[in-house]
Structures are given as structure tokens and as C-alpha cells.
Design a protein around this motif. Structure first.
Motif, mmCIF file in Angstrom:
data_model
loop_
_atom_site.group_PDB
_atom_site.id
_atom_site.type_symbol
_atom_site.label_atom_id
_atom_site.label_comp_id
_atom_site.label_asym_id
_atom_site.label_seq_id
_atom_site.Cartn_x
_atom_site.Cartn_y
_atom_site.Cartn_z
ATOM 1 N N PRO A 36 57.735 46.462 36.107
ATOM 2 C CA PRO A 36 57.258 45.093 36.364
ATOM 3 C C PRO A 36 57.878 44.062 35.412
ATOM 4 O O PRO A 36 58.231 42.967 35.838
ATOM 5 C CB PRO A 36 55.740 45.194 36.169
ATOM 6 C CG PRO A 36 55.423 46.616 36.504
ATOM 7 C CD PRO A 36 56.609 47.399 36.007
ATOM 8 N N ALA A 37 58.040 44.415 34.161
ATOM 9 C CA ALA A 37 58.646 43.478 33.195
ATOM 10 C C ALA A 37 60.095 43.189 33.567
ATOM 11 O O ALA A 37 60.556 42.043 33.467
ATOM 12 C CB ALA A 37 58.569 44.056 31.790
ATOM 13 N N LYS A 39 61.347 43.324 36.580
ATOM 14 C CA LYS A 39 61.326 42.495 37.793
ATOM 15 C C LYS A 39 61.068 41.033 37.432
ATOM 16 O O LYS A 39 61.678 40.129 38.003
ATOM 17 C CB LYS A 39 60.260 42.998 38.768
ATOM 18 C CG LYS A 39 60.633 44.306 39.436
ATOM 19 C CD LYS A 39 59.528 44.785 40.356
ATOM 20 C CE LYS A 39 59.881 46.136 40.958
ATOM 21 N NZ LYS A 39 58.800 46.660 41.784
ATOM 22 N N ILE A 40 60.184 40.800 36.480
ATOM 23 C CA ILE A 40 59.890 39.435 36.035
ATOM 24 C C ILE A 40 61.130 38.818 35.388
ATOM 25 O O ILE A 40 61.486 37.671 35.674
ATOM 26 C CB ILE A 40 58.694 39.417 35.059
ATOM 27 C CG1 ILE A 40 57.413 39.758 35.831
ATOM 28 C CG2 ILE A 40 58.561 38.069 34.371
ATOM 29 C CD1 ILE A 40 56.207 39.998 34.942
ATOM 30 N N GLU A 41 61.804 39.589 34.535
ATOM 31 C CA GLU A 41 63.022 39.098 33.898
ATOM 32 C C GLU A 41 64.083 38.754 34.943
ATOM 33 O O GLU A 41 64.772 37.742 34.832
ATOM 34 C CB GLU A 41 63.575 40.135 32.920
ATOM 35 C CG GLU A 41 62.750 40.287 31.668
ATOM 36 C CD GLU A 41 63.260 41.395 30.762
ATOM 37 O OE1 GLU A 41 64.348 41.953 31.018
ATOM 38 O OE2 GLU A 41 62.568 41.706 29.787
ATOM 39 N N LYS A 43 63.546 37.904 38.059
ATOM 40 C CA LYS A 43 63.096 36.705 38.782
ATOM 41 C C LYS A 43 63.373 35.444 37.956
ATOM 42 O O LYS A 43 63.834 34.429 38.485
ATOM 43 C CB LYS A 43 61.596 36.823 39.084
ATOM 44 C CG LYS A 43 61.060 35.783 39.998
ATOM 45 C CD LYS A 43 61.592 35.983 41.379
ATOM 46 C CE LYS A 43 60.892 35.082 42.353
ATOM 47 N NZ LYS A 43 61.408 35.221 43.681
ATOM 48 N N ILE A 44 63.104 35.516 36.660
ATOM 49 C CA ILE A 44 63.363 34.369 35.787
ATOM 50 C C ILE A 44 64.846 34.046 35.759
ATOM 51 O O ILE A 44 65.242 32.880 35.832
ATOM 52 C CB ILE A 44 62.822 34.644 34.364
ATOM 53 C CG1 ILE A 44 61.289 34.651 34.388
ATOM 54 C CG2 ILE A 44 63.329 33.607 33.366
ATOM 55 C CD1 ILE A 44 60.657 35.128 33.103
#
Length: 94
Positions: A36-37, A39-41, A43-44
Motif C-alpha cells: 500500500p505504501a 502504491k501511494i508513492e 500515485k503521488i
């Protein structure tokens, strides 16, 4: 330390034997294997790339419109100057 996602990642990145994978399928598997981390990176990073592209396009658009606006104003000023000159010729001197 033991990474609990390691096994899941390994399974997600391995294709079934005898099955040809397309690049899209492999990209999907790789994405699903991300934490998840991660994926967030990702996306950012995508959002930052889009913002940079939009800023570049906005700057280019402003530059392009600036040239067009300048030409338009020049034409308008020339027309206004011509109108003022014509009015002076028509006005009798006292």
C-alpha cells in the motif's frame, strides 16, 4: 526482519507455466504486488508528473496567447490611431 508481503509479491509476479503473459497482464501483476505504501508513492509521483505537465502547458499557452494578444492589441491600437487621425481631419480648426 521478515517481510510478510514477500511471499504474496513472489506469487503475484510469477506467471503460470505455459501461459504467455502480455505486458499489460504483467504490469497489473506487478502493480498488485506493490505494498500500500508503494502504491501511494506511485500515485503521488503520477500526480506530480501531471502537475508538471499542466504547468508546462500553461506556460506554453500563456506564451502563445501572449504573442497572439500582442498582435491583436497592435492591430487595435493602429485602428484606434487611424480613427483618431480621421476624426482630426474632419474636425474644422477654429
Amino acid at each position: 526482519m521478515h517481510n510478510p508481503d514477500a511471499r504474496r509479491r513472489e506469487q503475484a509476479s510469477i506467471a503460470e507455466p505455459g501461459v504467455a503473459t502480455t505486458s499489460a497482464t504483467q504490469e497489473f501483476r506487478d502493480y498488485m504486488a506493490l505494498s500500500p505504501a508503494e502504491k501511494i508513492e506511485l500515485k503521488i509521483a503520477e500526480q506530480m508528473k501531471k502537475e508538471t505537465e499542466l504547468q508546462s502547458l500553461a506556460a506554453l499557452n500563456a506564451h502563445t496567447q501572449g504573442s497572439a494578444l500582442s498582435a491583436k492589441l497592435t492591430v487595435q491600437l493602429a485602428a484606434n490611431g487611424q480613427d483618431a487621425e480621421n476624426r482630426q481631419r474632419k474636425t474644422p480648426l477654429a
